[in-house]
Design a protein around this motif. Structure first.
Motif, short mmCIF file in Angstrom:
data_model
loop_
_atom_site.label_atom_id
_atom_site.label_comp_id
_atom_site.label_asym_id
_atom_site.label_seq_id
_atom_site.Cartn_x
_atom_site.Cartn_y
_atom_site.Cartn_z
N LEU A 8 -33.54 45.89 48.20
CA LEU A 8 -32.49 44.94 48.35
C LEU A 8 -32.68 43.65 47.44
O LEU A 8 -31.82 43.12 46.89
CB LEU A 8 -32.36 44.45 49.68
CG LEU A 8 -31.66 45.48 50.73
CD1 LEU A 8 -31.93 44.90 52.33
CD2 LEU A 8 -30.52 45.89 50.52
N LEU A 9 -33.89 43.19 47.13
CA LEU A 9 -34.42 41.97 46.46
C LEU A 9 -34.11 42.43 44.94
O LEU A 9 -33.44 41.58 44.19
CB LEU A 9 -35.64 41.54 46.57
CG LEU A 9 -36.50 40.55 45.75
CD1 LEU A 9 -35.68 39.42 45.95
CD2 LEU A 9 -37.89 40.44 46.00
N LYS A 10 -34.55 43.58 44.50
CA LYS A 10 -34.34 44.10 43.18
C LYS A 10 -32.84 44.31 43.00
O LYS A 10 -32.52 44.01 41.50
CB LYS A 10 -34.97 45.27 42.99
CG LYS A 10 -35.36 45.92 41.36
CD LYS A 10 -36.02 47.11 41.41
CE LYS A 10 -35.95 47.54 40.02
NZ LYS A 10 -36.65 48.62 39.76
N SER A 11 -32.09 44.74 43.57
CA SER A 11 -30.57 44.74 43.32
C SER A 11 -30.00 43.71 43.41
O SER A 11 -28.85 43.33 43.22
CB SER A 11 -29.99 45.87 44.23
OG SER A 11 -30.14 45.37 45.71
N GLY A 12 -30.53 42.54 44.07
CA GLY A 12 -30.01 41.18 44.12
C GLY A 12 -29.09 40.75 45.32
O GLY A 12 -28.48 39.85 45.45
N THR A 13 -29.18 41.81 46.32
CA THR A 13 -28.74 41.57 47.35
C THR A 13 -29.15 40.54 48.13
O THR A 13 -28.44 39.75 49.23
CB THR A 13 -28.59 42.99 48.37
OG1 THR A 13 -28.09 44.08 47.54
CG2 THR A 13 -27.90 42.92 49.41
N ILE A 14 -30.51 40.30 48.27
CA ILE A 14 -30.89 39.08 48.94
C ILE A 14 -31.75 38.40 48.11
O ILE A 14 -32.30 38.81 46.93
CB ILE A 14 -31.88 39.69 50.08
CG1 ILE A 14 -33.06 40.52 49.61
CG2 ILE A 14 -31.40 40.54 51.07
CD1 ILE A 14 -34.05 40.88 50.70
N THR A 15 -32.08 37.20 48.39
CA THR A 15 -32.94 36.37 47.54
C THR A 15 -34.37 36.48 47.67
O THR A 15 -34.81 36.93 48.97
CB THR A 15 -32.43 34.94 47.65
OG1 THR A 15 -32.73 34.48 48.80
CG2 THR A 15 -30.94 34.55 47.36
N GLU A 16 -35.07 35.74 47.08
CA GLU A 16 -36.60 35.69 47.22
C GLU A 16 -36.76 34.98 48.58
O GLU A 16 -37.70 35.83 49.08
CB GLU A 16 -37.31 34.84 46.00
CG GLU A 16 -38.91 35.03 46.04
CD GLU A 16 -39.55 36.39 45.55
OE1 GLU A 16 -40.60 36.75 45.98
OE2 GLU A 16 -38.52 37.23 44.78
N SER A 17 -36.12 33.77 48.72
CA SER A 17 -36.43 33.25 50.04
C SER A 17 -36.37 33.96 51.21
O SER A 17 -36.97 34.18 52.36
CB SER A 17 -35.78 31.99 50.20
OG SER A 17 -34.51 32.16 50.12
#
Length: 56
Positions: free
Chosen positions: A22-31
């Motif tokens: 999800l992080l890699k796809s941009g669905t969620i942010t790092e935080s």
């Protein structure tokens, strides 16, 4: 180590794989990723200093 503890670690690792996707796809942010990691670690009974955690 008990089979229950191994199950908790496996659950944590699978969840982290999903959160990373999800992080890699941009669905969620790092935080959001850090928050999710912290929540799943707590639910799986992993302490802050556990060697199994991705983020310490």
């Amino acid at each position: 180590m008990t089979s229950e503890k191994l199950q908790h670690i496996a659950t944590y690792k699978v969840a982290i794989i999903l959160f990373r996707k999800l992080l890699k796809s941009g669905t969620i942010t790092e935080s959001e990723f850090h928050r999710c990691e912290s929540n799943i670690a707590e639910k799986c009974g992993l302490s802050l200093c556990s060697i199994y955690r991705e983020i310490a």
